[in-house]
Design a protein around this motif. Structure first.
Motif, PDB file in Angstrom:
ATOM      1  N   ASP A  53     -25.299   3.165  -3.691  1.00 22.90           N
ATOM      2  CA  ASP A  53     -26.898   2.937  -2.363  1.00 22.90           C
ATOM      3  C   ASP A  53     -26.619   1.188  -2.316  1.00 22.90           C
ATOM      4  OD1 ASP A  53     -26.193   5.305  -1.608  1.00 22.90           O
ATOM      5  OD2 ASP A  53     -28.234   6.310  -3.044  1.00 22.90           O
ATOM      6  N   GLY A  54     -27.172   1.157  -3.509  1.00 21.72           N
ATOM      7  CA  GLY A  54     -27.670  -0.604  -3.358  1.00 21.72           C
ATOM      8  C   GLY A  54     -26.551  -1.011  -3.015  1.00 21.72           C
ATOM      9  N   ILE A  55     -25.352  -1.184  -3.114  1.00 21.94           N
ATOM     10  CA  ILE A  55     -24.291  -2.057  -2.415  1.00 21.94           C
ATOM     11  C   ILE A  55     -24.733  -1.628  -0.975  1.00 21.94           C
ATOM     12  CG2 ILE A  55     -21.846  -2.423  -2.205  1.00 21.94           C
ATOM     13  CD1 ILE A  55     -21.975  -1.687  -5.032  1.00 21.94           C
ATOM     14  N   ARG A  56     -24.758  -0.960  -0.376  1.00 22.05           N
ATOM     15  CA  ARG A  56     -23.791   0.261   1.018  1.00 22.05           C
ATOM     16  C   ARG A  56     -25.531  -0.837   1.412  1.00 22.05           C
ATOM     17  NH1 ARG A  56     -21.991   5.087  -0.167  1.00 22.05           N
ATOM     18  NH2 ARG A  56     -23.355   6.227  -1.109  1.00 22.05           N
ATOM     19  N   ARG A  57     -27.220  -0.474   0.979  1.00 25.43           N
ATOM     20  CA  ARG A  57     -28.263  -1.003   1.516  1.00 25.43           C
ATOM     21  C   ARG A  57     -27.956  -2.867   1.238  1.00 25.43           C
ATOM     22  NH1 ARG A  57     -30.206   2.418  -1.622  1.00 25.43           N
ATOM     23  NH2 ARG A  57     -31.147   0.792  -3.391  1.00 25.43           N
ATOM     24  N   THR A  58     -27.218  -3.141   0.055  1.00 25.11           N
ATOM     25  CA  THR A  58     -26.543  -4.889   0.978  1.00 25.11           C
ATOM     26  C   THR A  58     -26.293  -5.038   1.515  1.00 25.11           C
ATOM     27  OG1 THR A  58     -27.599  -4.937  -1.760  1.00 25.11           O
ATOM     28  CG2 THR A  58     -26.940  -6.959  -0.880  1.00 25.11           C
ATOM     29  N   ALA A  59     -25.204  -4.675   1.263  1.00 29.24           N
ATOM     30  CA  ALA A  59     -24.007  -4.301   2.443  1.00 29.24           C
ATOM     31  C   ALA A  59     -24.500  -4.469   4.188  1.00 29.24           C
ATOM     32  CB  ALA A  59     -22.652  -4.107   2.553  1.00 29.24           C
ATOM     33  N   ALA A  60     -25.421  -3.269   4.277  1.00 29.51           N
ATOM     34  CA  ALA A  60     -26.226  -3.285   5.690  1.00 29.51           C
ATOM     35  C   ALA A  60     -26.998  -3.916   5.495  1.00 29.51           C
ATOM     36  CB  ALA A  60     -27.068  -1.401   5.850  1.00 29.51           C
ATOM     37  N   ALA A  61     -27.857  -4.264   5.207  1.00 31.23           N
ATOM     38  CA  ALA A  61     -28.890  -5.348   5.142  1.00 31.23           C
ATOM     39  C   ALA A  61     -28.020  -6.968   5.770  1.00 31.23           C
ATOM     40  CB  ALA A  61     -29.624  -5.706   3.816  1.00 31.23           C
ATOM     41  N   GLU A  62     -26.960  -7.822   4.529  1.00 29.13           N
ATOM     42  CA  GLU A  62     -26.064  -8.494   4.941  1.00 29.13           C
ATOM     43  C   GLU A  62     -25.650  -8.284   6.660  1.00 29.13           C
ATOM     44  OE1 GLU A  62     -24.215 -11.950   4.199  1.00 29.13           O
ATOM     45  OE2 GLU A  62     -26.144 -11.332   3.685  1.00 29.13           O
ATOM     46  N   ALA A  63     -24.991  -6.977   6.670  1.00 26.13           N
ATOM     47  CA  ALA A  63     -24.079  -6.366   8.280  1.00 26.13           C
ATOM     48  C   ALA A  63     -25.487  -7.256   9.434  1.00 26.13           C
ATOM     49  CB  ALA A  63     -23.588  -5.683   8.361  1.00 26.13           C
ATOM     50  N   ASP A  64     -26.359  -6.834   9.686  1.00 23.47           N
ATOM     51  CA  ASP A  64     -27.790  -6.526   9.892  1.00 23.47           C
ATOM     52  C   ASP A  64     -28.131  -8.224  10.207  1.00 23.47           C
ATOM     53  OD1 ASP A  64     -28.105  -4.341  10.912  1.00 23.47           O
ATOM     54  OD2 ASP A  64     -29.907  -3.962   9.237  1.00 23.47           O
ATOM     55  N   ARG A  65     -28.518  -9.114   9.220  1.00 27.24           N
ATOM     56  CA  ARG A  65     -28.056 -10.688   9.569  1.00 27.24           C
ATOM     57  C   ARG A  65     -27.372 -11.458   9.354  1.00 27.24           C
ATOM     58  NH1 ARG A  65     -26.907 -14.617   6.945  1.00 27.24           N
ATOM     59  NH2 ARG A  65     -25.109 -14.149   5.369  1.00 27.24           N
ATOM     60  N   VAL A  66     -26.278 -10.905   9.149  1.00 24.09           N
ATOM     61  CA  VAL A  66     -25.073 -11.370  10.171  1.00 24.09           C
ATOM     62  C   VAL A  66     -25.226 -10.860  11.951  1.00 24.09           C
ATOM     63  CG1 VAL A  66     -22.100 -11.773  10.562  1.00 24.09           C
ATOM     64  CG2 VAL A  66     -23.555 -11.792   8.217  1.00 24.09           C
ATOM     65  N   GLY A  82     -28.030 -10.406  13.225  1.00 25.33           N
ATOM     66  CA  GLY A  82     -29.133 -11.437  13.240  1.00 25.33           C
ATOM     67  C   GLY A  82     -28.977 -12.608  14.635  1.00 25.33           C
ATOM     68  N   GLU A  83     -27.747 -13.023  13.033  1.00 27.23           N
ATOM     69  CA  GLU A  83     -27.091 -14.997  13.413  1.00 27.23           C
ATOM     70  C   GLU A  83     -26.256 -14.653  14.426  1.00 27.23           C
ATOM     71  OE1 GLU A  83     -26.298 -16.111   9.686  1.00 27.23           O
ATOM     72  OE2 GLU A  83     -27.662 -16.296   8.467  1.00 27.23           O
ATOM     73  N   ALA A  84     -25.610 -14.223  14.821  1.00 31.79           N
ATOM     74  CA  ALA A  84     -24.778 -13.883  15.939  1.00 31.79           C
ATOM     75  C   ALA A  84     -25.341 -13.452  17.085  1.00 31.79           C
ATOM     76  CB  ALA A  84     -23.764 -12.526  15.354  1.00 31.79           C
ATOM     77  N   ALA A  85     -26.561 -12.605  17.415  1.00 30.24           N
ATOM     78  CA  ALA A  85     -26.744 -12.718  18.214  1.00 30.24           C
ATOM     79  C   ALA A  85     -28.014 -13.433  18.657  1.00 30.24           C
ATOM     80  CB  ALA A  85     -28.368 -11.534  17.994  1.00 30.24           C
ATOM     81  N   VAL A  86     -28.093 -14.302  18.067  1.00 25.64           N
ATOM     82  CA  VAL A  86     -29.171 -15.543  18.304  1.00 25.64           C
ATOM     83  C   VAL A  86     -27.955 -16.680  18.263  1.00 25.64           C
ATOM     84  CG1 VAL A  86     -30.457 -17.820  16.617  1.00 25.64           C
ATOM     85  CG2 VAL A  86     -31.487 -15.311  16.542  1.00 25.64           C
ATOM     86  N   GLU A  87     -27.346 -17.047  17.456  1.00 34.14           N
ATOM     87  CA  GLU A  87     -26.200 -17.554  18.147  1.00 34.14           C
ATOM     88  C   GLU A  87     -25.858 -17.980  19.971  1.00 34.14           C
ATOM     89  OE1 GLU A  87     -23.458 -21.352  18.068  1.00 34.14           O
ATOM     90  OE2 GLU A  87     -25.587 -21.015  16.687  1.00 34.14           O
TER      91      GLU A  87
END
Length: 187
Positions: free
Chosen positions: A19-32, A34-39
């Motif tokens: 679950d921690g890995i999934r949350r971290t991966a989901a957070a990282e995916a959301d961050r990526v 978001g960065e892609a949306a900003v770019e």
């Protein structure tokens, strides 16, 4: 702690880690994302700015071209108008022959250099008038002369054109702007 409890504990730990890995991966995916949306938005803004600049530059070029073309058309029309007005003025020169024409003719003759003029060209109507002013000269009639006199002497080396036509030709560059402006105000 028994075997089953150990397995259950490991499973829970594994699930928590997963679950921690999934949350971290989901957070990282959301961050990526978001960065892609900003770019992507930055690229859209950049391309929109470039497109707007290109459109503005093309509009400016087209407007400048159209102003130059309009100015060429205006200058051409004005030149044609000046030419037409000159033709009208030249055709109107005969109207200067009024009841005071004998005086005008005498003034035109008076402007000539004092010389033994040999040949005098005048309008056919002015032949007798020319004969009085130039008694020893050969009088030639020229219907292209509306008024005034064209003379030559010293075997043709001296000439003077003091006709209405020549006087109009000489002063037309100064008259044309005023005449053109007056006509354009009337239309």
């Amino acid at each position: 702690m028994g075997y089953h409890e150990l397995i259950a504990s490991l499973r829970r730990e594994g699930e928590e880690k997963a679950d921690g890995i999934r949350r971290t991966a989901a957070a990282e995916a959301d961050r990526v994302k978001g960065e892609a949306a900003v770019e992507m938005q930055s690229l859209r803004d950049s391309y929109a700015r470039l497109r707007a600049e290109a459109v503005a530059a093309e509009e400016g070029r087209l407007m400048a071209d159209s102003r130059r073309q309009a100015e060429r058309i205006r200058l051409h029309a004005e030149a044609a108008l000046v030419e037409r007005l000159y033709d009208v003025a030249r055709a109107s020169l005969a109207e200067l022959r009024d009841e005071r024409y004998d005086e005008q003719f005498a003034r035109l003759v008076g402007e000539l250099l004092p010389c033994a003029w040999e040949t005098v060209r005048v309008n056919p109507v002015d032949a007798a008038l020319a004969q009085r002013h130039f008694p020893g000269a050969r009088i030639e009639q020229d219907s292209a002369i509306s008024g005034g006199v064209r003379v030559s002497g010293d075997g043709g080396r001296l000439t003077n054109d003091n006709t209405f036509e020549k006087r109009l030709e000489r002063c037309w560059p100064e008259l044309a702007p005023d005449v053109t402006a007056t006509v354009l105000r009337l239309v």
